[in-house]
Scaffold this motif. Structure first.
Motif, PDB file in Angstrom:
ATOM      1  N   VAL A 184       0.865  -1.184   0.000  1.00  0.00           N
ATOM      2  CA  VAL A 184       0.000   0.000   0.000  1.00  0.00           C
ATOM      3  C   VAL A 184       0.899   1.230   0.000  1.00  0.00           C
ATOM      4  O   VAL A 184       1.782   1.350   0.850  1.00  0.00           O
ATOM      5  CB  VAL A 184      -0.914   0.017   1.246  1.00  0.00           C
ATOM      6  CG1 VAL A 184      -1.758   1.284   1.273  1.00  0.00           C
ATOM      7  CG2 VAL A 184      -1.810  -1.218   1.263  1.00  0.00           C
ATOM      8  N   PRO A 185       0.713   2.133  -0.957  1.00  0.00           N
ATOM      9  CA  PRO A 185       1.558   3.335  -0.999  1.00  0.00           C
ATOM     10  C   PRO A 185       1.549   4.078   0.336  1.00  0.00           C
ATOM     11  O   PRO A 185       0.509   4.167   0.991  1.00  0.00           O
ATOM     12  CB  PRO A 185       0.916   4.174  -2.104  1.00  0.00           C
ATOM     13  CG  PRO A 185       0.194   3.184  -2.960  1.00  0.00           C
ATOM     14  CD  PRO A 185      -0.279   2.109  -2.029  1.00  0.00           C
ATOM     15  N   GLU A 186       2.693   4.587   0.723  1.00  0.00           N
ATOM     16  CA  GLU A 186       2.820   5.271   2.010  1.00  0.00           C
ATOM     17  C   GLU A 186       1.861   6.442   2.125  1.00  0.00           C
ATOM     18  O   GLU A 186       1.328   6.720   3.205  1.00  0.00           O
ATOM     19  CB  GLU A 186       4.265   5.748   2.192  1.00  0.00           C
ATOM     20  CG  GLU A 186       4.562   6.364   3.556  1.00  0.00           C
ATOM     21  CD  GLU A 186       4.419   5.352   4.696  1.00  0.00           C
ATOM     22  OE1 GLU A 186       4.274   5.791   5.855  1.00  0.00           O
ATOM     23  OE2 GLU A 186       4.449   4.133   4.418  1.00  0.00           O
ATOM     24  N   SER A 187       1.601   7.113   1.023  1.00  0.00           N
ATOM     25  CA  SER A 187       0.698   8.270   1.044  1.00  0.00           C
ATOM     26  C   SER A 187      -0.734   7.870   1.387  1.00  0.00           C
ATOM     27  O   SER A 187      -1.526   8.687   1.843  1.00  0.00           O
ATOM     28  CB  SER A 187       0.718   8.983  -0.312  1.00  0.00           C
ATOM     29  OG  SER A 187       0.339   8.096  -1.355  1.00  0.00           O
ATOM     30  N   ILE A 192      -4.504   6.221   6.700  1.00  0.00           N
ATOM     31  CA  ILE A 192      -5.308   5.119   7.235  1.00  0.00           C
ATOM     32  C   ILE A 192      -4.841   4.776   8.659  1.00  0.00           C
ATOM     33  O   ILE A 192      -5.655   4.543   9.555  1.00  0.00           O
ATOM     34  CB  ILE A 192      -5.230   3.881   6.327  1.00  0.00           C
ATOM     35  CG1 ILE A 192      -5.931   4.145   5.001  1.00  0.00           C
ATOM     36  CG2 ILE A 192      -5.861   2.667   7.010  1.00  0.00           C
ATOM     37  CD1 ILE A 192      -5.795   3.023   3.995  1.00  0.00           C
ATOM     38  N   SER A 193      -3.520   4.753   8.853  1.00  0.00           N
ATOM     39  CA  SER A 193      -2.957   4.455  10.180  1.00  0.00           C
ATOM     40  C   SER A 193      -3.349   5.532  11.194  1.00  0.00           C
ATOM     41  O   SER A 193      -3.678   5.222  12.343  1.00  0.00           O
ATOM     42  CB  SER A 193      -1.431   4.356  10.104  1.00  0.00           C
ATOM     43  OG  SER A 193      -1.049   3.298   9.254  1.00  0.00           O
ATOM     44  N   TYR A 194      -3.304   6.792  10.763  1.00  0.00           N
ATOM     45  CA  TYR A 194      -3.706   7.882  11.656  1.00  0.00           C
ATOM     46  C   TYR A 194      -5.152   7.708  12.108  1.00  0.00           C
ATOM     47  O   TYR A 194      -5.480   7.860  13.290  1.00  0.00           O
ATOM     48  CB  TYR A 194      -3.567   9.237  10.944  1.00  0.00           C
ATOM     49  CG  TYR A 194      -2.146   9.711  10.750  1.00  0.00           C
ATOM     50  CD1 TYR A 194      -1.107   9.254  11.566  1.00  0.00           C
ATOM     51  CD2 TYR A 194      -1.824  10.628   9.753  1.00  0.00           C
ATOM     52  CE1 TYR A 194       0.198   9.690  11.386  1.00  0.00           C
ATOM     53  CE2 TYR A 194      -0.521  11.066   9.560  1.00  0.00           C
ATOM     54  CZ  TYR A 194       0.481  10.592  10.377  1.00  0.00           C
ATOM     55  OH  TYR A 194       1.770  11.030  10.205  1.00  0.00           O
ATOM     56  N   ILE A 195      -6.030   7.385  11.156  1.00  0.00           N
ATOM     57  CA  ILE A 195      -7.448   7.214  11.479  1.00  0.00           C
ATOM     58  C   ILE A 195      -7.655   5.997  12.377  1.00  0.00           C
ATOM     59  O   ILE A 195      -8.418   6.040  13.346  1.00  0.00           O
ATOM     60  CB  ILE A 195      -8.283   7.080  10.190  1.00  0.00           C
ATOM     61  CG1 ILE A 195      -8.202   8.370   9.371  1.00  0.00           C
ATOM     62  CG2 ILE A 195      -9.741   6.770  10.518  1.00  0.00           C
ATOM     63  CD1 ILE A 195      -8.795   8.247   7.978  1.00  0.00           C
ATOM     64  N   ALA A 196      -6.961   4.891  12.059  1.00  0.00           N
ATOM     65  CA  ALA A 196      -7.081   3.669  12.867  1.00  0.00           C
ATOM     66  C   ALA A 196      -6.643   3.921  14.306  1.00  0.00           C
ATOM     67  O   ALA A 196      -7.273   3.424  15.250  1.00  0.00           O
ATOM     68  CB  ALA A 196      -6.243   2.553  12.253  1.00  0.00           C
ATOM     69  N   ASN A 197      -5.589   4.702  14.479  1.00  0.00           N
ATOM     70  CA  ASN A 197      -5.099   4.995  15.826  1.00  0.00           C
ATOM     71  C   ASN A 197      -6.101   5.819  16.637  1.00  0.00           C
ATOM     72  O   ASN A 197      -6.046   5.824  17.867  1.00  0.00           O
ATOM     73  CB  ASN A 197      -3.764   5.735  15.754  1.00  0.00           C
ATOM     74  CG  ASN A 197      -2.634   4.857  15.261  1.00  0.00           C
ATOM     75  OD1 ASN A 197      -2.707   3.632  15.362  1.00  0.00           O
ATOM     76  ND2 ASN A 197      -1.599   5.459  14.705  1.00  0.00           N
TER      77      ASN A 197
END
Length: 306
Positions: A184-187, A192-197
């Motif tokens: 998955v592209p880092e951008s 997605i990681s920010y939202i999941a956190n």
């Protein structure tokens, strides 16, 4: 005693603080809880499911064992609850809410860190818990919504509601990307990681807002019945299913522990979103989380017998 203190400090206290903040914010600003609920359903839940699935590692044999356990456990638990609610002669709305408060349990925010604490960060037991988390994400967003809407709308309208939820598409997408090792592209991965956190904080704040908005006409007998089924009957049933399937060792221990956690925030979010016994659902989550600091150390103690 060490488990008791750890669970109290690292699970109960942080959760209680977040709930208290949510209740305080509602009292101060009268926040719209429906907006928070939609954010959880359409933004935060899909993000955490994608992240956990995409980053997990699990073998096919483990997957099949866990799925077999879950199907048997879930079916037996559902049957027990159905008998209880019919004996209690609950109205339809309360029957659904009671059922949801027992069959939907906190397999992510509570169970994942608990699993890693009890099994000292073991990757194998974590993969088992992640499979349970997947099932516990899928069922509320399919059966849970159907049960709440079946009497209010046609089958087609209910299916449209279910199919509008992103999480049912996120699960196969994440598994396919992980299976075929598609990066998955880092951008994309980073937001997605920010939202999941942010999922846990937002979900707990939503519960706090709901509790702050309640009149606190306590559903004493129903809440206690829900807590008894979720925190006592469910882990006992987990022990039975493990014995029935002849499972042992870390597999058996991880599966039993997965059954012992308190009621999921999904039951509250469903109750709020579809206006069905929101006060009872919130109280069931809150009290089961508090009582779990007593019941879970007991379950952990008996894991040594497996």
């Amino acid at each position: 005693m060490n488990y008791f203190i750890y669970i109290l400090i690292n699970n109960i206290v942080p959760i209680s603080i977040m709930i208290a903040i949510g209740a305080t914010i509602y009292r101060a600003f009268k926040i719209d809880i429906r907006t928070l609920s939609k954010l959880n359903f359409y933004v935060f839940s899909p993000a955490i499911v994608f992240t956990k699935l995409y980053e997990s590692e699990m073998s096919l044999s483990v997957l099949m064992q866990v799925l077999l356990f879950f199907v048997i456990f879930f079916s037996l638990l559902f049957a027990i609850i159905e008998i209880v609610v019919r004996v209690q002669k609950h109205q339809r709305g309360m029957r659904v809410a009671m059922r949801n408060s027992v069959i939907f349990y906190n397999s992510a925010n509570y169970a994942l860190p608990l699993n890693q604490t009890v099994f000292a960060g073991n990757a194998y037991t974590l993969s088992i818990q992640i499979i349970i988390m997947i099932m516990q994400t899928l069922i509320p967003n399919t059966y849970g919504i159907y049960a709440l809407n079946a009497h209010k709308a046609s089958w087609k309208a209910t299916m449209r509601t279910i199919l509008s939820l992103p999480v049912i598409y996120i699960i196969p997408l994440a598994m396919l990307l992980r299976y075929f090792h598609v990066p998955v592209p880092e951008s994309i991965h980073l937001p997605i990681s920010y939202i999941a956190n942010a999922f846990m904080a937002t979900a707990l704040l939503t519960l706090g807002v709901q509790l702050g908005a309640m009149k606190w006409e306590f559903h004493f007998s129903n809440v206690l019945l829900s807590n008894l089924l979720r925190l006592a009957v469910a882990p006992l049933l987990g022990f039975f299913v493990v014995w029935l399937l002849g499972l042992y060792g870390l597999t058996a221990k991880a599966l039993i522990l997965s059954c012992a956690v308190p009621t999921s925030l999904s039951s509250v979010l469903l109750a709020i979103e579809y206006e069905n016994e929101a006060e009872f659902s919130s109280q069931a989550v809150f009290t089961s989380t508090l009582f779990s600091m007593i019941t879970i150390p007991i379950v952990i103690y008996f894991l040594d017998w497996v």
